[in-house]
Design an enzyme around this catalytic site. Structure first.
Site, short mmCIF file in Angstrom:
data_model
loop_
_atom_site.label_atom_id
_atom_site.label_comp_id
_atom_site.label_asym_id
_atom_site.label_seq_id
_atom_site.Cartn_x
_atom_site.Cartn_y
_atom_site.Cartn_z
N GLY A 12 41.09 31.58 45.12
CA GLY A 12 39.92 31.66 46.00
C GLY A 12 40.20 31.32 47.46
CB SER A 13 43.21 31.26 49.60
OG SER A 13 43.76 32.55 49.46
NE ARG A 65 35.57 49.44 33.00
CZ ARG A 65 36.16 50.40 33.69
NH1 ARG A 65 37.43 50.32 33.97
NH2 ARG A 65 35.47 51.44 34.11
CG HIS A 109 45.25 46.50 47.60
ND1 HIS A 109 45.41 46.19 46.27
CD2 HIS A 109 46.39 47.14 47.98
CE1 HIS A 109 46.58 46.63 45.86
NE2 HIS A 109 47.19 47.21 46.87
CG ASP A 141 36.40 55.23 45.66
OD1 ASP A 141 37.23 54.60 44.97
OD2 ASP A 141 36.72 56.19 46.39
CG ASP A 145 43.55 48.71 44.69
OD1 ASP A 145 42.58 47.95 44.86
OD2 ASP A 145 44.52 48.42 43.99
CD GLU A 174 45.41 39.20 50.88
OE1 GLU A 174 44.43 38.93 50.17
OE2 GLU A 174 46.56 39.25 50.41
C1 GRF Z 1 45.05 38.07 47.21
O1 GRF Z 1 46.34 38.44 47.64
C2 GRF Z 1 44.24 39.32 46.98
O2 GRF Z 1 44.48 40.31 47.90
C3 GRF Z 1 44.76 39.70 45.63
O3 GRF Z 1 44.84 38.49 44.92
C4 GRF Z 1 45.07 37.44 45.83
C5 GRF Z 1 43.95 36.48 45.62
O4 GRF Z 1 44.10 35.35 46.37
N1 GRF Z 1 43.96 40.71 45.03
P1 GRF Z 1 42.91 34.29 46.47
O5 GRF Z 1 42.36 34.06 45.07
O6 GRF Z 1 41.90 34.79 47.42
O7 GRF Z 1 43.62 33.04 46.97
#
Ligand code: GRF
Length: 219
Positions: A12-13, A65, A109, A141, A145, A174
Site C-alpha cells: 500500500g505504498s 470471478r 502499472h 478497460d 494493462d 509511481e
Molecule cells: C506497485 O509497483 C504497483 O505498480 C504494482 O504493485 C506494486 C504495489 O505496491 N502493481 P504498493 O502496494 O502500492 O506498495
C-alpha cells in the site's frame, strides 16, 4: 469532492502517496473506503491509521470471478464510491464491474505500457535489458494493462541495478505520478477520446523540449 475507493493487495505504498496527497489538499477527493483481497495487506494498516474505513474481500472465497467482482461492486456502491483506484490490486476486474464504472477505474502499472504488461513489469523490463524503464497510470478497460494512458514516467536503468533496485526506483516514480493523475481526474481535467486522454489546463510548452537520455555525454 470525488468519493474515492482504493483497492489494494499488498504494502500500500501507492495508497500512502494518495492519502498524503489528499491530506495535503492536492487531490480534491476523499478516500471513503479501502478494500483488500488479502487480509494481511499492510495497506489496511496504513488506511486504518488515517481513519479510513477498510474492508477485506477475499477472492479465494469466491469460486466464480464474477461473484467476487459483484461483491466488490456492492460494497463500493454502498459507500457511494465515484472513482475506483487500483493501487497494487493484483486481481483482474471483469466486464460487468467495469460497466458499472465507465472511465472511472484507474490503475498504476510499473512499466511503460504497452511494453511489459501483466505481473512483474519491472522484472520483465530488467530482463529485457531496456535502458529506460518506468510506470504508467491509465484508465482500466477490459484488457489487462491496456486502457487509455493518463501519465507515464521514465527512469534510467543503471549498470549496477538488480531487479529490486530498479523496482524501487520505479516505485518512487509511481508515488509521484499516481497522485498527480488522480488530482487531474478529480479536478475534471481529463477527457478520453478514441482511447486518447487529453489533459486540460496544463502548460505543455514545459515538456516540448524535454528528453531523458539513458547515457550522459562523453566529457
Ligand atoms: C506497485 O509497483 C504497483 O505498480 C504494482 O504493485 C506494486 C504495489 O505496491 N502493481 P504498493 O502496494 O502500492 O506498495
Amino acid at each position: 469532492m470525488t468519493k474515492i475507493g482504493v483497492l489494494i493487495s499488498g504494502s500500500g505504498s501507492n495508497l500512502q502517496s494518495i492519502i498524503d496527497a489528499v491530506k495535503a489538499g492536492s487531490i480534491d477527493g476523499e478516500i471513503v473506503l479501502v478494500i483488500s483481497n488479502d487480509e494481511k495487506a499492510y495497506g489496511l494498516t496504513r488506511a486504518a491509521q488515517f481513519g479510513i474505513p477498510t474492508k477485506v474481500i477475499k477472492h479465494k472465497e469466491y469460486t466464480q470471478r464474477q461473484a467476487f467482482d459483484q461483491e466488490l461492486l456492492r460494497v463500493l456502491q454502498e459507500s457511494s464510491v465515484e472513482l475506483v483506484v487500483l493501487a497494487g490490486f493484483m486481481r483482474v476486474l471483469g466486464a460487468s464491474f467495469l460497466a458499472a464504472f465507465p472511465d472511472r477505474v484507474i490503475n498504476i502499472h510499473p512499466a511503460i505500457l504497452p511494453s511489459f504488461p501483466g505481473t512483474h513489469g519491472q522484472g520483465q523490463a530488467f530482463t529485457y535489458g531496456v535502458k529506460l524503464a518506468g510506470c504508467t497510470v491509465h484508465f482500466v478497460d477490459e484488457k489487462v494493462d491496456h486502457g487509455p494512458i493518463i501519465i507515464q514516467a521514465a527512469v534510467p536503468v543503471l549498470a549496477n541495478d538488480d531487479e529490486d533496485c530498479l523496482a524501487a526506483r520505479i516505485l518512487r516514480c509511481e508515488h509521484k505520478i499516481f497522485p498527480r493523475a488522480l488530482a487531474l481526474y478529480c479536478a475534471g481535467k481529463l477527457r478520453v477520446e478514441n482511447r486518447k486522454v487529453f489533459i486540460s489546463g496544463i502548460d505543455e510548452a514545459l515538456l516540448e523540449d524535454q528528453f531523458l537520455i539513458s547515457c550522459p555525454a562523453l566529457s
